[in-house]
Scaffold this motif. Structure first.
Motif, PDB file in Angstrom:
ATOM      1  N   ALA A 207       3.495  -2.621  22.557  1.00 24.98           N
ATOM      2  CA  ALA A 207       2.397  -3.159  23.364  1.00 24.98           C
ATOM      3  C   ALA A 207       2.255  -4.666  23.148  1.00 24.98           C
ATOM      4  CB  ALA A 207       1.091  -2.450  23.012  1.00 24.98           C
ATOM      5  N   ILE A 208       2.382  -5.097  21.904  1.00 30.36           N
ATOM      6  CA  ILE A 208       2.270  -6.525  21.593  1.00 30.36           C
ATOM      7  C   ILE A 208       3.415  -7.299  22.210  1.00 30.36           C
ATOM      8  CG2 ILE A 208       2.293  -8.213  19.720  1.00 30.36           C
ATOM      9  CD1 ILE A 208       0.935  -6.027  17.963  1.00 30.36           C
ATOM     10  N   LEU A 209       4.649  -6.826  22.009  1.00 29.68           N
ATOM     11  CA  LEU A 209       5.821  -7.530  22.538  1.00 29.68           C
ATOM     12  C   LEU A 209       5.792  -7.610  24.061  1.00 29.68           C
ATOM     13  CD1 LEU A 209       8.657  -6.057  20.286  1.00 29.68           C
ATOM     14  CD2 LEU A 209       7.842  -8.421  20.302  1.00 29.68           C
ATOM     15  N   ALA A 210       5.467  -6.495  24.715  1.00 26.24           N
ATOM     16  CA  ALA A 210       5.463  -6.475  26.177  1.00 26.24           C
ATOM     17  C   ALA A 210       4.370  -7.381  26.737  1.00 26.24           C
ATOM     18  CB  ALA A 210       5.289  -5.049  26.688  1.00 26.24           C
ATOM     19  N   SER A 211       3.216  -7.417  26.088  1.00 24.62           N
ATOM     20  CA  SER A 211       2.135  -8.292  26.547  1.00 24.62           C
ATOM     21  C   SER A 211       2.588  -9.740  26.586  1.00 24.62           C
ATOM     22  CB  SER A 211       0.920  -8.156  25.619  1.00 24.62           C
ATOM     23  OG  SER A 211       0.366  -6.863  25.676  1.00 24.62           O
ATOM     24  N   ILE A 212       3.297 -10.151  25.543  1.00 22.80           N
ATOM     25  CA  ILE A 212       3.741 -11.544  25.459  1.00 22.80           C
ATOM     26  C   ILE A 212       4.926 -11.791  26.377  1.00 22.80           C
ATOM     27  CG2 ILE A 212       4.646 -13.305  23.898  1.00 22.80           C
ATOM     28  CD1 ILE A 212       3.170 -11.726  21.649  1.00 22.80           C
ATOM     29  N   ALA A 213       5.892 -10.871  26.391  1.00 24.25           N
ATOM     30  CA  ALA A 213       7.096 -11.058  27.199  1.00 24.25           C
ATOM     31  C   ALA A 213       6.777 -11.114  28.689  1.00 24.25           C
ATOM     32  CB  ALA A 213       8.088  -9.932  26.920  1.00 24.25           C
ATOM     33  N   PHE A 214       5.828 -10.276  29.138  1.00 29.45           N
ATOM     34  CA  PHE A 214       5.542 -10.171  30.565  1.00 29.45           C
ATOM     35  C   PHE A 214       4.235 -10.848  30.959  1.00 29.45           C
ATOM     36  CE2 PHE A 214       7.821  -5.914  29.811  1.00 29.45           C
ATOM     37  CZ  PHE A 214       9.063  -6.537  29.876  1.00 29.45           C
ATOM     38  N   ASN A 215       3.572 -11.495  29.990  1.00 31.28           N
ATOM     39  CA  ASN A 215       2.349 -12.265  30.256  1.00 31.28           C
ATOM     40  C   ASN A 215       1.251 -11.428  30.902  1.00 31.28           C
ATOM     41  OD1 ASN A 215       4.785 -14.551  30.982  1.00 31.28           O
ATOM     42  ND2 ASN A 215       3.319 -15.014  29.364  1.00 31.28           N
ATOM     43  N   MET A 216       1.112 -10.181  30.440  1.00 23.69           N
ATOM     44  CA  MET A 216       0.037  -9.317  30.920  1.00 23.69           C
ATOM     45  C   MET A 216      -0.472  -8.490  29.746  1.00 23.69           C
ATOM     46  SD  MET A 216       2.162  -6.381  33.060  1.00 23.69           S
ATOM     47  CE  MET A 216       3.025  -7.535  34.106  1.00 23.69           C
ATOM     48  N   ARG A 217      -1.705  -8.090  29.793  1.00 23.37           N
ATOM     49  CA  ARG A 217      -2.295  -7.368  28.672  1.00 23.37           C
ATOM     50  C   ARG A 217      -1.904  -5.886  28.721  1.00 23.37           C
ATOM     51  NH1 ARG A 217      -8.252 -10.318  28.223  1.00 23.37           N
ATOM     52  NH2 ARG A 217      -7.509 -12.067  26.957  1.00 23.37           N
ATOM     53  N   THR A 332      -1.651 -15.716  26.304  1.00 24.78           N
ATOM     54  CA  THR A 332      -0.747 -16.132  27.380  1.00 24.78           C
ATOM     55  C   THR A 332      -0.661 -15.056  28.466  1.00 24.78           C
ATOM     56  OG1 THR A 332       1.124 -15.269  26.086  1.00 24.78           O
ATOM     57  CG2 THR A 332       0.653 -17.618  25.891  1.00 24.78           C
ATOM     58  N   CYS A 333      -1.636 -14.154  28.486  1.00 24.59           N
ATOM     59  CA  CYS A 333      -1.627 -13.052  29.454  1.00 24.59           C
ATOM     60  C   CYS A 333      -2.379 -13.463  30.712  1.00 24.59           C
ATOM     61  CB  CYS A 333      -2.244 -11.798  28.836  1.00 24.59           C
ATOM     62  SG  CYS A 333      -1.308 -11.159  27.435  1.00 24.59           S
ATOM     63  N   TYR A 334      -1.666 -14.189  31.594  1.00 22.99           N
ATOM     64  CA  TYR A 334      -2.307 -14.700  32.800  1.00 22.99           C
ATOM     65  C   TYR A 334      -2.021 -13.812  34.022  1.00 22.99           C
ATOM     66  CZ  TYR A 334       2.435 -16.499  33.417  1.00 22.99           C
ATOM     67  OH  TYR A 334       3.803 -16.608  33.509  1.00 22.99           O
ATOM     68  N   ARG A 335      -1.092 -12.855  33.885  1.00 21.56           N
ATOM     69  CA  ARG A 335      -0.732 -12.017  35.031  1.00 21.56           C
ATOM     70  C   ARG A 335      -1.580 -10.753  35.074  1.00 21.56           C
ATOM     71  NH1 ARG A 335       5.359 -10.598  34.674  1.00 21.56           N
ATOM     72  NH2 ARG A 335       4.833  -9.490  36.604  1.00 21.56           N
TER      73      ARG A 335
END
Length: 434
Positions: A207-217, A332-335
């Motif tokens: 969950a942490i990695l995907a949030s950062i990689a894809f810029n979504m929570r 950095t979760c702007y999407r």
């Protein structure tokens, strides 16, 4: 410029003691890199009278208020573990204007949005490099070094316990129960190992990695989770014969149907960079449209490796204090979150069946797969056993998850199929060898 930056440490266990050691041993270099002196002012402990030689000269307290309400402390480091009261302590620290560093994957995965919002509201930093991969740098690289990329995929071996177990099963043919017992005896697995073997620890990190990689929570509840408890020596042997190794992967992929985040065992091609990551080591593989492919490898746990990541965050936060530059790499979760439903996720599959050994069985099984729009890449039939049964192993082409579930439903109803023994995804993405 501050004459010194004072730090409060919440917790003095395995990671906390490592943080103290790294700060003390490397203080000369750390001071030069920050531009001012760092002082570990106070440490929160359960028993202030317990002898702790490594904390000589540092004020110990059993009252968290002594740290959170100390106006001279600028940075609070949380290494207590658990969700409560760690989450509340971090929120209170930021509300008091203090930057926070943590190694707490549980809190970050489930309540990261609250912590980021609090950090932004009060103009402080929130760092958590050690929450994924121990000493492996991955959070900041994704937030800074790879920020020019559009990340399409992140795959990780992020749980050392399960990787150790699968390595031993592969190298020595050990059963799941035997290798779990050994892992517990060596201290790699807890007495209650469910967080590791059921995939929950890896899911939090996914969950942490995907949030950062894809810029979504991405929240923990968004991650599809399956552990290793159903993996047998027979599955390991079939994987070897077919050119694969079995790994528990944290997976995040961007697809046309949305972000796809999951944790489960996979058949991984032997040539994949992650296939050679063995024992308690961790590694994270990243694919971006500019860099291509990159892998980060190293110890995923342990006192000093984890402390290395924690102290690096302390240094970074302290530099921000010196230069008055807060919040550079906070949220950095702007999407807007858009997730791919599990039934639409696509994969190749390994299916192991116990069937009656008689004419027409292969045809009936092939028909069941075909009726569910599942095409077969290969089929292996083993010799029959004393009860006139045989095992059939099929590897499918890439299909939607809904299709394989439909095929399994039909297979289970066939009179000639005694048991569906296992279903494991097969990682088929091609690796660019340049």
């Amino acid at each position: 410029m501050k004459e010194a930056i004072k730090i409060g440490l919440l917790g003095s266990g395995t990671v906390g003691s490592g943080v103290v050691r790294v700060l003390r041993e490397n203080m000369e270099e750390i001071t030069a890199r920050v531009g001012t002196r760092l002082v570990l002012a106070k440490v929160l402990v359960r028993d202030a009278k317990k002898p702790r030689p490594y904390l000589d000269g540092i004020e110990l307290t059993t009252r968290v208020e002594d740290i959170l309400e100390d106006e001279e402390i600028s940075v609070v480091v949380e290494v207590m573990g658990g969700i409560h009261p760690a989450k509340e302590y971090m929120l209170r620290a930021m509300e008091a204007g203090k930057s926070v560093v943590t190694a707490n994957k549980d809190v970050v995965a489930e309540f990261g949005h609250e912590l980021f919002d609090m950090a932004e509201a009060h103009g402080v930093d929130f760092r958590f490099e050690a929450s994924v991969g121990g000493g492996i740098p991955i959070i900041l690289p994704l937030k800074q070094c790879l920020t020019a990329n559009r990340i399409s995929e992140v795959l990780g071996i992020v749980n050392g316990t399960t990787n150790y177990m699968l390595t031993k099963m592969s190298d020595e043919g050990m059963s799941y129960d035997a290798v779990l017992k050994e892992a517990q005896e060596k201290g790699y697995a807890e007495a209650n190992p469910s967080a590791d073997v059921d995939g929950l620890d890896a899911a939090r990190k996914a969950a942490i990695l995907a949030s950062i990689a894809f810029n979504m929570r991405i929240n923990l509840a968004d991650v599809s989770v399956e552990g290793i408890t159903k993996i047998t020596p027979e599955d390991i042997a079939y994987a070897k014969n077919l050119g694969y190794v079995v790994k528990l992967l944290a997976i995040g992929k961007e697809t046309e149907d949305g972000a796809n985040v999951r944790v489960h065992p996979v058949f991984l091609p032997k040539e994949h960079p992650l296939a050679s990551v063995n024992g308690v080591y961790n590694a994270i593989f990243v694919r971006g449209n500019a860099i291509g492919e990159a892998m980060f490898y190293g110890p995923g746990a342990g006192s000093l490796p984890t402390a290395s990541a924690v102290v690096a965050d302390i240094i970074d936060v302290s530099r921000d204090i010196v230069h008055h530059a807060f919040g550079r790499v906070n949220c950095t979760c702007y999407r807007e979150k858009h997730l791919c439903p599990l039934e639409k996720t696509r994969s190749s599959y390994y299916v192991r069946l116990l069937v009656e050994d008689k004419p027409g069985v292969l045809g009936a099984i092939a028909t069941a797969f075909g009726n569910a729009d599942v095409s077969l890449q290969s089929v292996i039939q083993t010799q029959r056993d004393a009860e006139e049964h045989a095992e059939i192993v099929a590897i499918t082409h890439t299909v939607p998850h809904a299709n394989i579930l439909a095929a399994l439903g039909v297979l289970k109803a066939l009179p000639v199929v005694s048991e569906v023994r296992n279903l494991i995804r097969v990682e088929t993405d091609q690796i660019d060898r340049g």
